[in-house]
Enzyme design. Structure first.
Site, PDB file in Angstrom:
ATOM      1  N   HIS A   1       4.559 -27.088  18.178  1.00 38.71           N
ATOM      2  CA  HIS A   1       5.810 -26.698  17.969  1.00 38.71           C
ATOM      3  C   HIS A   1       6.361 -26.242  19.578  1.00 38.71           C
ATOM      4  CE1 HIS A   1       3.565 -22.781  18.226  1.00 38.71           C
ATOM      5  NE2 HIS A   1       4.202 -22.380  18.887  1.00 38.71           N
TER       6      HIS A   1
HETATM    7  P1  TYD Z   1       1.634 -20.044  14.895  1.00 42.62           P
HETATM    8  O1  TYD Z   1       2.480 -19.842  16.249  1.00 42.62           O
HETATM    9  O2  TYD Z   1       2.275 -21.135  14.035  1.00 42.62           O
HETATM   10  O3  TYD Z   1       0.182 -20.464  15.486  1.00 42.62           O
HETATM   11  P2  TYD Z   1      -0.271 -22.051  16.290  1.00 42.62           P
HETATM   12  O4  TYD Z   1       1.107 -22.355  16.891  1.00 42.62           O
HETATM   13  O5  TYD Z   1      -1.330 -21.551  17.342  1.00 42.62           O
HETATM   14  O6  TYD Z   1      -0.713 -22.858  15.370  1.00 42.62           O
HETATM   15  O7  TYD Z   1       1.237 -18.752  14.238  1.00 42.62           O
HETATM   16  C1  TYD Z   1       0.565 -18.701  13.082  1.00 42.62           C
HETATM   17  C2  TYD Z   1       0.997 -17.667  11.858  1.00 42.62           C
HETATM   18  O8  TYD Z   1       0.800 -16.665  12.536  1.00 42.62           O
HETATM   19  C3  TYD Z   1       2.407 -18.015  11.691  1.00 42.62           C
HETATM   20  O9  TYD Z   1       2.519 -17.948   9.908  1.00 42.62           O
HETATM   21  C4  TYD Z   1       3.289 -16.867  12.405  1.00 42.62           C
HETATM   22  C5  TYD Z   1       2.149 -15.798  12.523  1.00 42.62           C
HETATM   23  N1  TYD Z   1       2.432 -15.213  13.812  1.00 42.62           N
HETATM   24  C6  TYD Z   1       2.824 -14.055  13.745  1.00 42.62           C
HETATM   25  O10 TYD Z   1       3.082 -13.308  12.763  1.00 42.62           O
HETATM   26  N2  TYD Z   1       2.780 -13.204  14.869  1.00 42.62           N
HETATM   27  C7  TYD Z   1       2.774 -13.888  16.023  1.00 42.62           C
HETATM   28  O11 TYD Z   1       2.932 -12.987  17.359  1.00 42.62           O
HETATM   29  C8  TYD Z   1       2.222 -15.144  16.214  1.00 42.62           C
HETATM   30  C9  TYD Z   1       1.803 -15.939  17.524  1.00 42.62           C
HETATM   31  C10 TYD Z   1       2.119 -15.785  15.104  1.00 42.62           C
END
Ligand code: TYD
Length: 136
Positions: free
Chosen positions: A52
């Protein structure tokens, strides 16, 4: 020459006979005030994360244990940096597609961010990311 996508930062360490203490202080190492911290750990073998970009968020990645590879792209150029514990930290700004891969089993990757979590700040579709870049 164009500016690098990844800003590499040395984290100062104060070591003495007792061990080490590492410091990320605003204005010295951190280019923003931290409003959120999270850390990624226990990542299963072969898993890559990220995929992302953010519209506004600035982040600093600090590998606290083990190793992980961080790759970013602005849609035209890409850069990859293998992070290891107590190596350089990485600062990235908005508008960069990022992927984290090659997590060691023991990796702890801490991320400091300048904003609270906001799903609306994410671009999770690569085609949408490329289109957003094209339209400035
Ligand atoms: P995500 O940012 O998609 O993880 P990555 O990029 O490492 O694969 O986050 C994973 C899940 O956690 C998603 O459902 C959003 C949630 N999340 C939060 O609730 N708060 C946060 O600060 C972060 C970073 C993620």
């Amino acid at each position: 020459m164009s500016s690098p996508l990844l800003e590499l930062v040395d984290i100062p360490q104060r070591g003495d006979a007792r061990g080490h203490l590492s410091i990320a202080e605003y204005g010295k190492v951190l280019p923003f005030v931290v409003r959120r911290a999270y850390w990624i750990h226990g990542t299963n073998h072969g898993v890559s994360r990220g995929f992302h970009a953010h519209r506004n968020l600035r982040q600093m990645f600090i590998c606290l244990r083990g190793g992980v590879t961080l790759a970013v792209s602005d849609g035209e150029r890409s850069e990859t940096f293998p992070m290891s514990a107590f190596g350089k930290a990485v600062v990235i700004g908005p508008g960069l597609w990022r992927v984290m891969s090659d997590f060691s089993a023991d990796c702890i990757l801490m991320v400091l961010a300048d904003r609270e979590y906001d799903e609306a700040d994410y671009i999770r579709n690569f085609d949408e990311f490329v289109i957003a870049k094209c339209h400035g």
